[in-house]
Each structure stands twice: as structure tokens, then as C-alpha cells.
Design a protein around this motif. Structure first.
Motif, PDB file in Angstrom:
ATOM      1  N   ASN A 142      96.767 -19.026 -23.494  1.00 42.18           N
ATOM      2  CA  ASN A 142      97.510 -19.502 -23.179  1.00 42.18           C
ATOM      3  C   ASN A 142      96.699 -20.665 -23.376  1.00 42.18           C
ATOM      4  O   ASN A 142      96.680 -21.818 -23.058  1.00 42.18           O
ATOM      5  CB  ASN A 142      97.946 -19.541 -21.607  1.00 42.18           C
ATOM      6  N   TYR A 143      97.162 -21.565 -25.026  1.00 41.58           N
ATOM      7  CA  TYR A 143      96.563 -22.441 -25.249  1.00 41.58           C
ATOM      8  C   TYR A 143      97.088 -23.932 -24.432  1.00 41.58           C
ATOM      9  O   TYR A 143      96.584 -24.600 -24.766  1.00 41.58           O
ATOM     10  CB  TYR A 143      97.114 -22.874 -26.621  1.00 41.58           C
ATOM     11  N   ASP A 144      98.357 -24.533 -24.258  1.00 39.93           N
ATOM     12  CA  ASP A 144      98.661 -24.871 -23.294  1.00 39.93           C
ATOM     13  C   ASP A 144      98.305 -24.951 -22.546  1.00 39.93           C
ATOM     14  O   ASP A 144      98.086 -26.401 -21.509  1.00 39.93           O
ATOM     15  CB  ASP A 144     100.690 -24.348 -23.151  1.00 39.93           C
ATOM     16  N   GLU A 145      98.203 -24.250 -21.361  1.00 40.50           N
ATOM     17  CA  GLU A 145      97.025 -23.883 -19.942  1.00 40.50           C
ATOM     18  C   GLU A 145      96.147 -24.091 -19.974  1.00 40.50           C
ATOM     19  O   GLU A 145      95.528 -25.139 -19.818  1.00 40.50           O
ATOM     20  CB  GLU A 145      97.214 -22.761 -19.785  1.00 40.50           C
ATOM     21  N   ALA A 146      95.135 -23.669 -21.185  1.00 37.82           N
ATOM     22  CA  ALA A 146      94.402 -24.440 -21.168  1.00 37.82           C
ATOM     23  C   ALA A 146      93.830 -25.643 -21.674  1.00 37.82           C
ATOM     24  O   ALA A 146      92.619 -26.373 -21.121  1.00 37.82           O
ATOM     25  CB  ALA A 146      93.329 -23.539 -23.113  1.00 37.82           C
ATOM     26  N   ASN A 147      94.986 -26.169 -23.032  1.00 36.34           N
ATOM     27  CA  ASN A 147      94.505 -27.868 -23.050  1.00 36.34           C
ATOM     28  C   ASN A 147      94.995 -28.516 -21.992  1.00 36.34           C
ATOM     29  O   ASN A 147      94.708 -29.768 -21.608  1.00 36.34           O
ATOM     30  CB  ASN A 147      95.609 -28.020 -24.475  1.00 36.34           C
ATOM     31  N   LYS A 148      95.703 -27.818 -21.368  1.00 37.22           N
ATOM     32  CA  LYS A 148      95.842 -29.378 -19.910  1.00 37.22           C
ATOM     33  C   LYS A 148      95.029 -29.193 -18.205  1.00 37.22           C
ATOM     34  O   LYS A 148      94.372 -30.571 -17.861  1.00 37.22           O
ATOM     35  CB  LYS A 148      97.207 -27.780 -19.290  1.00 37.22           C
ATOM     36  N   LEU A 149      94.315 -27.954 -18.638  1.00 41.71           N
ATOM     37  CA  LEU A 149      93.030 -28.034 -17.918  1.00 41.71           C
ATOM     38  C   LEU A 149      91.966 -28.342 -18.543  1.00 41.71           C
ATOM     39  O   LEU A 149      90.753 -29.455 -18.081  1.00 41.71           O
ATOM     40  CB  LEU A 149      92.502 -26.059 -17.855  1.00 41.71           C
ATOM     41  N   PHE A 150      91.068 -28.509 -20.148  1.00 42.99           N
ATOM     42  CA  PHE A 150      90.621 -29.161 -20.427  1.00 42.99           C
ATOM     43  C   PHE A 150      90.651 -30.799 -20.370  1.00 42.99           C
ATOM     44  O   PHE A 150      90.063 -31.653 -20.443  1.00 42.99           O
ATOM     45  CB  PHE A 150      91.424 -28.645 -22.438  1.00 42.99           C
ATOM     46  N   ARG A 151      92.007 -31.384 -20.824  1.00 40.62           N
ATOM     47  CA  ARG A 151      92.682 -32.683 -20.162  1.00 40.62           C
ATOM     48  C   ARG A 151      91.948 -33.262 -19.370  1.00 40.62           C
ATOM     49  O   ARG A 151      91.746 -34.616 -18.906  1.00 40.62           O
ATOM     50  CB  ARG A 151      93.491 -32.872 -21.143  1.00 40.62           C
ATOM     51  N   LEU A 152      92.020 -32.177 -18.256  1.00 37.61           N
ATOM     52  CA  LEU A 152      92.147 -32.921 -16.503  1.00 37.61           C
ATOM     53  C   LEU A 152      90.233 -33.314 -16.379  1.00 37.61           C
ATOM     54  O   LEU A 152      90.296 -33.928 -15.634  1.00 37.61           O
ATOM     55  CB  LEU A 152      92.691 -31.216 -15.662  1.00 37.61           C
ATOM     56  N   SER A 153      89.670 -32.104 -17.183  1.00 40.20           N
ATOM     57  CA  SER A 153      88.078 -31.994 -16.854  1.00 40.20           C
ATOM     58  C   SER A 153      87.503 -33.710 -17.903  1.00 40.20           C
ATOM     59  O   SER A 153      86.811 -34.123 -17.978  1.00 40.20           O
ATOM     60  CB  SER A 153      87.832 -30.573 -17.495  1.00 40.20           C
ATOM     61  N   ALA A 154      88.169 -33.016 -18.885  1.00 41.86           N
ATOM     62  CA  ALA A 154      88.368 -34.429 -20.051  1.00 41.86           C
ATOM     63  C   ALA A 154      88.002 -36.100 -19.474  1.00 41.86           C
ATOM     64  O   ALA A 154      87.416 -36.436 -19.713  1.00 41.86           O
ATOM     65  CB  ALA A 154      88.650 -33.745 -21.540  1.00 41.86           C
ATOM     66  N   ASN A 155      89.168 -35.595 -18.733  1.00 41.46           N
ATOM     67  CA  ASN A 155      89.400 -37.414 -17.813  1.00 41.46           C
ATOM     68  C   ASN A 155      88.431 -38.119 -17.147  1.00 41.46           C
ATOM     69  O   ASN A 155      88.285 -38.833 -16.618  1.00 41.46           O
ATOM     70  CB  ASN A 155      90.664 -37.248 -17.818  1.00 41.46           C
ATOM     71  N   GLN A 156      87.839 -36.406 -16.920  1.00 39.09           N
ATOM     72  CA  GLN A 156      87.274 -36.715 -15.662  1.00 39.09           C
ATOM     73  C   GLN A 156      86.276 -36.785 -16.004  1.00 39.09           C
ATOM     74  O   GLN A 156      84.469 -37.468 -15.515  1.00 39.09           O
ATOM     75  CB  GLN A 156      86.642 -35.828 -14.596  1.00 39.09           C
ATOM     76  N   GLY A 157      85.338 -37.106 -17.330  1.00 42.64           N
ATOM     77  CA  GLY A 157      83.876 -37.179 -17.682  1.00 42.64           C
ATOM     78  C   GLY A 157      83.437 -36.477 -18.645  1.00 42.64           C
ATOM     79  O   GLY A 157      82.180 -36.411 -18.904  1.00 42.64           O
ATOM     80  N   ASN A 158      83.956 -34.745 -18.304  1.00 39.22           N
ATOM     81  CA  ASN A 158      83.234 -33.256 -19.301  1.00 39.22           C
ATOM     82  C   ASN A 158      83.432 -33.699 -20.540  1.00 39.22           C
ATOM     83  O   ASN A 158      84.565 -33.334 -20.968  1.00 39.22           O
ATOM     84  CB  ASN A 158      83.629 -32.263 -18.462  1.00 39.22           C
ATOM     85  N   ALA A 159      81.890 -33.455 -21.312  1.00 39.27           N
ATOM     86  CA  ALA A 159      81.864 -33.274 -22.333  1.00 39.27           C
ATOM     87  C   ALA A 159      82.397 -32.177 -23.445  1.00 39.27           C
ATOM     88  O   ALA A 159      82.878 -32.141 -24.080  1.00 39.27           O
ATOM     89  CB  ALA A 159      80.039 -33.658 -22.779  1.00 39.27           C
TER      90      ALA A 159
END
Length: 279
Positions: free
Chosen positions: A120-137
Motif C-alpha cells: 500500500n503505497y499510500d500508507e507507506a508514504n503517510k508513514l514516511f512523511r510522518l517520519s521525514a517531518n521529524q528529520g528522519n533521513a
């Protein structure tokens, strides 16, 4: 005249933390921990993975997000237990719901690959964005890949470059080589060989074989840097030493343009070279 044109190689579609890197993150979080969390860390450090799992499991069941992330990593990679992506996803999810960036990233990758959960790419990107916004490279890099490939989002090279640059600025090697490739090919940004070479150089300096190969090719071609066969030989030699077959081929092509004294100098530079981490 240039004898070699830099090739347009790409890395794999996505990037995991990797077991070692993820556990470094975990151990840092546990560095000041006493009691059971610290005991699990110590078991991990001595390679007693089964004991680490036994120690962390009750803590994870009590809601400790670091223990949950640690268990997710163990099950995802099969350390101290049979590999089980579904169980890994369960523990990553529990930690992700508490805002743990590493678990958000790893769960996102499981969704992206369809491992232990339906793809599920939508769910994947949602999680990536949450983490990325915390600065996760790592999450930032994987968002860049999503925007380049159109995984769950419309293809947008400028947005891909923006996320890749965030990861690269933190020293993320995959981000640096992706930014370098985008500058080299003019994707999401005007083509700029000088900037491409600078990004490949940062990755190469950290010991990345892909970055070393690409930098060597640019020295051979004189693109973004002055044509320099000694430097080209040095960097392709270093990449070849990591098992990159393409680099070995290019090193031999470059060597045919060099004198024996130049080859000897390139070999000396390669022997004396040491990686320098940005972390």
C-alpha cells in the motif's frame, strides 16, 4: 577529449535502515537506560539476540516504544528468531503510533514492499512523511524515491529533489548519490555537472562505491571537474575494491590512457585513502 561519459546508473527503488544502522539508532536511545532496557542492549552488544528478545518483549508489551522498535528490527531481520515480517510490522506499528520515527520508516517500507502487510503505497508514504517531518533521513530519501517513481503520488521531480536534498544534507549517502544523479541528468533541476560531482564526492568520501564510481567517471570525462585520469583511476579503483564490476572495467579503460608513473601515483592515493563519515 573525453574517453568516458558518466553513465546514468540508479540505486534500488527504496532504502531500508538496515539491521546494523537501525540497531545503532536503538542503542543510542538505550545508551542512558538502566534496568531491563539496558540489559537488552548489553545482550545485543554481545550477540545474544535471543536473550535480548526475551528481555525486550515484556517491555514492548507494556508499551515501551524503544523496545517495540527493537523487537521489530529483530523479527524483520531474523536475529534471535525466525524472520517474520508480519510480527515485525506489528511491533513497528505499535511504536509508530507513539511517534517513533524509526518504526514509522520501517513500517512504511514494509507497506511499500508488501512484506508482512498488503502492499500500500499510500500508507507507506503517510508513514514516511510522518517520519521525514521529524528529520528522519531514511524516510526523506524514500519519499524522494516515491516522487521519482510515482509510487502512490504523482511523479514530481522537483519534490523528489527537495526530499533527497534534505536526506543528503544530513549525510545520507543514498540521498547524496540521488541528488548527484539528478543534477547530472537535469531532473528536477537544470543540468549541472559541477554540482553533480560535488554530491558524488560527498558520498565517495564516506566510502560509498556508487559515489566513487560516478566521481571517477566524471574525472575521466572531465565533466564538472577537470579531466584527471589519476583521480579517475583512484576513485574507480576504490569502487572496484568494494566489488563493483563496472568500476573495475572503467579503471582498466582509464589505465590505458595513463603512464606507469601515473598509475603508480593513483594506486598510492587509493592505498592511503580513508573514508570520512559525516555522522
Amino acid at each position: 577529449m573525453s574517453i568516458i561519459k558518466p553513465s546514468r546508473y540508479r540505486r534500488p527503488k527504496g532504502c531500508y535502515f538496515g539491521f546494523v544502522v537501525l540497531l545503532v539508532v536503538i542503542c543510542r536511545a538505550l545508551s542512558a537506560s538502566a534496568g531491563s532496557l539496558g540489559d537488552g542492549r548489553d545482550a545485543l552488544a554481545r550477540g545474544d539476540y535471543e536473550s535480548a528478545i526475551q528481555i525486550w518483549t515484556p517491555l514492548a508489551e507494556q508499551g515501551n516504544r524503544i523496545a517495540q522498535t527493537a523487537l521489530g528490527a529483530m523479527y524483520n531481520n531474523g536475529f534471535g528468531t525466525p524472520k517474520n515480517p508480519a510480527t515485525a510490522a506489528k511491533w513497528f506499528r505499535k511504536a509508530a503510533e507513539q511517534g517513533e520515527a524509526a518504526s514509522q520508516t520501517e513500517l512504511g517500507l514494509l507497506y511499500s514492499e508488501g512484506l508482512g502487510v498488503p502492499q500500500n503505497y499510500d500508507e507507506a508514504n503517510k508513514l514516511f512523511r510522518l517520519s521525514a517531518n521529524q528529520g528522519n533521513a531514511t524516510a526523506q530519501y524514500n519519499l524522494a524515491v516515491a516522487y521519482l517513481k510515482g509510487h502512490g503520488v504523482a511523479i514530481n521531480e522537483k519534490t523528489a529533489l527537495s526530499w533527497a536534498r534534505k536526506a543528503a544534507d544530513q549525510g545520507k549517502i543514498e540521498g547524496q548519490t540521488l541528488v548527484g544523479s539528478m543534477y547530472q541528468m537535469g531532473k528536477g533541476v537544470p543540468q549541472d555537472y559541477g554540482s553533480a560531482a560535488n554530491w558524488f564526492r560527498r558520498a565517495a568520501a564516506q566510502g560509498d562505491a556508487f559515489g566513487q564510481l560516478m566521481l571517477g567517471l566524471m574525472f575521466a570525462a572531465g565533466q564538472g571537474v577537470p579531466q584527471d585520469y589519476v583521480s579517475a583511476h583512484m576513485w574507480t579503483n576504490l569502487a572496484a575494491a568494494s566489488g563493483n564490476e563496472r568500476a573495475a572495467e572503467m579503471r582498466e579503460k582509464v589505465a590505458r590512457q595513463m603512464s606507469q608513473s601515473q598509475i603508480a601515483e593513483a594506486q598510492r592515493l587509493a592505498r592511503d585513502w580513508r573514508p570520512k563519515s559525516e555522522h
